[in-house]
Design a protein around this motif. Structure first.
Motif, PDB file in Angstrom:
ATOM      1  N   PHE A 123       0.829  -1.201   0.000  1.00  0.00           N
ATOM      2  CA  PHE A 123       0.000   0.000   0.000  1.00  0.00           C
ATOM      3  C   PHE A 123       0.864   1.252   0.000  1.00  0.00           C
ATOM      4  CE2 PHE A 123      -2.095   3.399   2.443  1.00  0.00           C
ATOM      5  CZ  PHE A 123      -3.230   3.596   1.670  1.00  0.00           C
ATOM      6  N   LYS A 124       1.898   1.274   0.838  1.00  0.00           N
ATOM      7  CA  LYS A 124       2.765   2.448   0.927  1.00  0.00           C
ATOM      8  C   LYS A 124       3.496   2.706  -0.385  1.00  0.00           C
ATOM      9  CE  LYS A 124       5.067   3.836   4.368  1.00  0.00           C
ATOM     10  NZ  LYS A 124       6.070   4.001   5.450  1.00  0.00           N
ATOM     11  N   SER A 125       3.848   1.638  -1.099  1.00  0.00           N
ATOM     12  CA  SER A 125       4.538   1.825  -2.374  1.00  0.00           C
ATOM     13  C   SER A 125       3.590   2.341  -3.457  1.00  0.00           C
ATOM     14  CB  SER A 125       5.181   0.515  -2.827  1.00  0.00           C
ATOM     15  OG  SER A 125       4.194  -0.442  -3.164  1.00  0.00           O
ATOM     16  N   PHE A 126       2.298   2.120  -3.255  1.00  0.00           N
ATOM     17  CA  PHE A 126       1.295   2.557  -4.232  1.00  0.00           C
ATOM     18  C   PHE A 126       0.890   4.011  -4.025  1.00  0.00           C
ATOM     19  CE2 PHE A 126      -3.013   3.078  -5.853  1.00  0.00           C
ATOM     20  CZ  PHE A 126      -2.958   2.442  -7.079  1.00  0.00           C
ATOM     21  N   VAL A 127       0.797   4.419  -2.771  1.00  0.00           N
ATOM     22  CA  VAL A 127       0.303   5.762  -2.430  1.00  0.00           C
ATOM     23  C   VAL A 127       1.379   6.816  -2.694  1.00  0.00           C
ATOM     24  CG1 VAL A 127      -0.496   7.228  -0.533  1.00  0.00           C
ATOM     25  CG2 VAL A 127      -1.283   4.867  -0.708  1.00  0.00           C
ATOM     26  N   LYS A 128       0.952   7.973  -3.182  1.00  0.00           N
ATOM     27  CA  LYS A 128       1.876   9.081  -3.414  1.00  0.00           C
ATOM     28  C   LYS A 128       2.180   9.781  -2.092  1.00  0.00           C
ATOM     29  CE  LYS A 128       2.308  13.569  -5.675  1.00  0.00           C
ATOM     30  NZ  LYS A 128       1.633  14.619  -6.474  1.00  0.00           N
ATOM     31  N   PHE A 129       3.474   9.985  -1.809  1.00  0.00           N
ATOM     32  CA  PHE A 129       3.885  10.678  -0.598  1.00  0.00           C
ATOM     33  C   PHE A 129       4.662  11.944  -0.948  1.00  0.00           C
ATOM     34  CE2 PHE A 129       3.203   6.432   1.077  1.00  0.00           C
ATOM     35  CZ  PHE A 129       2.657   6.676   2.316  1.00  0.00           C
ATOM     36  N   ASN A 130       4.535  12.941  -0.081  1.00  0.00           N
ATOM     37  CA  ASN A 130       5.351  14.144  -0.160  1.00  0.00           C
ATOM     38  C   ASN A 130       6.222  14.219   1.083  1.00  0.00           C
ATOM     39  OD1 ASN A 130       2.647  14.849  -1.668  1.00  0.00           O
ATOM     40  ND2 ASN A 130       4.196  16.222  -2.485  1.00  0.00           N
ATOM     41  N   LYS A 131       7.397  14.813   0.942  1.00  0.00           N
ATOM     42  CA  LYS A 131       8.291  14.981   2.084  1.00  0.00           C
ATOM     43  C   LYS A 131       8.228  16.408   2.608  1.00  0.00           C
ATOM     44  CE  LYS A 131      11.687  11.373   1.069  1.00  0.00           C
ATOM     45  NZ  LYS A 131      13.132  11.070   0.883  1.00  0.00           N
ATOM     46  N   THR A 132       8.252  16.537   3.919  1.00  0.00           N
ATOM     47  CA  THR A 132       8.262  17.866   4.519  1.00  0.00           C
ATOM     48  C   THR A 132       9.635  18.501   4.311  1.00  0.00           C
ATOM     49  OG1 THR A 132       8.825  16.849   6.643  1.00  0.00           O
ATOM     50  CG2 THR A 132       6.513  17.342   6.240  1.00  0.00           C
ATOM     51  N   SER A 133       9.635  19.811   4.081  1.00  0.00           N
ATOM     52  CA  SER A 133      10.875  20.520   3.771  1.00  0.00           C
ATOM     53  C   SER A 133      11.537  21.134   4.997  1.00  0.00           C
ATOM     54  CB  SER A 133      10.593  21.613   2.735  1.00  0.00           C
ATOM     55  OG  SER A 133       9.563  22.478   3.190  1.00  0.00           O
ATOM     56  N   ASN A 134      10.822  21.146   6.123  1.00  0.00           N
ATOM     57  CA  ASN A 134      11.374  21.708   7.351  1.00  0.00           C
ATOM     58  C   ASN A 134      10.508  21.249   8.524  1.00  0.00           C
ATOM     59  OD1 ASN A 134       9.027  23.440   7.222  1.00  0.00           O
ATOM     60  ND2 ASN A 134      10.188  24.704   5.781  1.00  0.00           N
ATOM     61  N   LYS A 135      10.764  21.779   9.692  1.00  0.00           N
ATOM     62  CA  LYS A 135       9.894  21.484  10.829  1.00  0.00           C
ATOM     63  C   LYS A 135       8.508  22.034  10.527  1.00  0.00           C
ATOM     64  CE  LYS A 135       9.438  22.050  15.847  1.00  0.00           C
ATOM     65  NZ  LYS A 135      10.044  22.609  17.090  1.00  0.00           N
ATOM     66  N   THR A 136       7.511  21.178  10.644  1.00  0.00           N
ATOM     67  CA  THR A 136       6.171  21.512  10.170  1.00  0.00           C
ATOM     68  C   THR A 136       5.141  21.265  11.259  1.00  0.00           C
ATOM     69  OG1 THR A 136       6.802  20.869   7.920  1.00  0.00           O
ATOM     70  CG2 THR A 136       4.441  20.995   8.415  1.00  0.00           C
ATOM     71  N   PHE A 137       4.422  22.295  11.652  1.00  0.00           N
ATOM     72  CA  PHE A 137       3.374  22.137  12.655  1.00  0.00           C
ATOM     73  C   PHE A 137       2.106  21.619  11.995  1.00  0.00           C
ATOM     74  CE2 PHE A 137       6.205  24.950  14.945  1.00  0.00           C
ATOM     75  CZ  PHE A 137       6.166  24.397  16.231  1.00  0.00           C
ATOM     76  N   ILE A 138       1.417  20.741  12.710  1.00  0.00           N
ATOM     77  CA  ILE A 138       0.163  20.168  12.231  1.00  0.00           C
ATOM     78  C   ILE A 138      -0.988  20.966  12.837  1.00  0.00           C
ATOM     79  CG2 ILE A 138      -1.293  18.110  12.206  1.00  0.00           C
ATOM     80  CD1 ILE A 138       1.249  16.447  12.370  1.00  0.00           C
ATOM     81  N   TYR A 139      -1.937  21.327  11.995  1.00  0.00           N
ATOM     82  CA  TYR A 139      -3.077  22.131  12.421  1.00  0.00           C
ATOM     83  C   TYR A 139      -4.329  21.267  12.479  1.00  0.00           C
ATOM     84  CZ  TYR A 139      -0.227  26.302  11.509  1.00  0.00           C
ATOM     85  OH  TYR A 139       0.746  27.271  11.541  1.00  0.00           O
ATOM     86  N   SER A 140      -5.270  21.684  13.288  1.00  0.00           N
ATOM     87  CA  SER A 140      -6.565  21.007  13.341  1.00  0.00           C
ATOM     88  C   SER A 140      -7.399  21.435  12.139  1.00  0.00           C
ATOM     89  CB  SER A 140      -7.305  21.355  14.640  1.00  0.00           C
ATOM     90  OG  SER A 140      -7.705  22.717  14.624  1.00  0.00           O
ATOM     91  N   SER A 141      -8.609  20.903  12.005  1.00  0.00           N
ATOM     92  CA  SER A 141      -9.456  21.239  10.866  1.00  0.00           C
ATOM     93  C   SER A 141      -9.835  22.713  10.848  1.00  0.00           C
ATOM     94  CB  SER A 141     -10.731  20.384  10.878  1.00  0.00           C
ATOM     95  OG  SER A 141     -11.432  20.571  12.095  1.00  0.00           O
TER      96      SER A 141
END
Length: 244
Positions: free
Chosen positions: A181-199
């Protein structure tokens, strides 16, 4: 004369906007959920990307998940009126109604894209009546697929935004299929420290570090809804500028 020209313009415009819409790979890319007419049917999902497809089944009694196809299926459209079937993946058509599936590496296709023998086939439409009978705009994006394998009742799939989290978590416990599954799904890499936001775009205490891989589930302007597969599966929003 002017009246005749006006009628012709209207007819041409109508035919351009409302004509037979033939299924295409571009329009059916995404995630789909099987709609069962029977109670107790195990949830089933398909993900399509270009000419590839994976099928995920969640087994309700054991709360496990698995993939069909190894490691994924090739699919494409084909008109078999000539009786000659495609020999390479590149010969599969990107539009049509008749669909061929090649499900197993080494049995129905090889690593070089040579096609050995199709595993299954169906007739695909966007409507239960059949696309020949229904007028659709040229920019129509289907929300349902009707796959007729038997000539009787078609299998119906409805478009959804993403594979449900409980299915993902179950699939993660199946290490072999999870890697597929992981090899099938497209992934992007973060370019720096990245905060996750809520909806609500409010920052949480969670963050990603440079190089973390995330799956993009949805795009809204400068924001991306992502899913991160770490020790726990995390969903949230990050800024588009934070990924490569």
């Amino acid at each position: 004369m002017k009246a005749v020209m006006s009628i012709l313009i209207i007819l041409v415009t109508f035919n351009k906007c409302h004509s037979q819409t033939i299924p295409s790979q571009v329009k059916i890319e995404g995630v789909w959920r099987f709609v069962s007419s029977k109670r107790g049917y195990d949830p089933n999902f398909i993900c399509t990307k270009e000419n590839k497809i994976i099928e995920i089944t969640y087994w309700s009694d054991t709360q496990k998940a698995s993939l069909y196809g190894s490691p994924y299926s090739y699919y494409g459209f084909w008109d078999d009126a000539s009786g000659i079937y495609p020999k390479k993946v590149t010969e599969l058509k990107s539009v049509g109604n008749r669909v061929l599936f090649y499900d197993d590496l080494g049995k129905s296709y090889d690593s070089l894209g040579n096609l050995i023998k199709y595993t299954r086939s169906c007739y695909l439409t966007y409507s239960p009546e059949g696309d020949d009978e229904v007028e659709m705009s040229s920019n129509y994006i289907p929300n349902k697929l009707y796959l007729n394998f038997t000539g009787k009742d078609p299998d119906v799939y409805e478009r959804i935004r993403e594979i449900p989290l409980f299915v993902i978590e179950a699939l993660r416990r199946n290490e072999k299929d999870w890697l597929k599954f992981k090899s099938f799904v497209k992934f992007n890499k973060t370019s720096n420290k990245t905060f996750i936001y809520s909806s609500s775009k409010v920052p949480t205490k969670m963050y990603l570090i440079k190089g973390d891989e995330v799956e993009v589930l949805e795009e809204q302007g400068e924001w991306l809804k992502i899913r991160y597969y770490g020790k726990k599966t995390i969903e949230g929003w990050i800024k588009r500028s934070d990924v490569d």
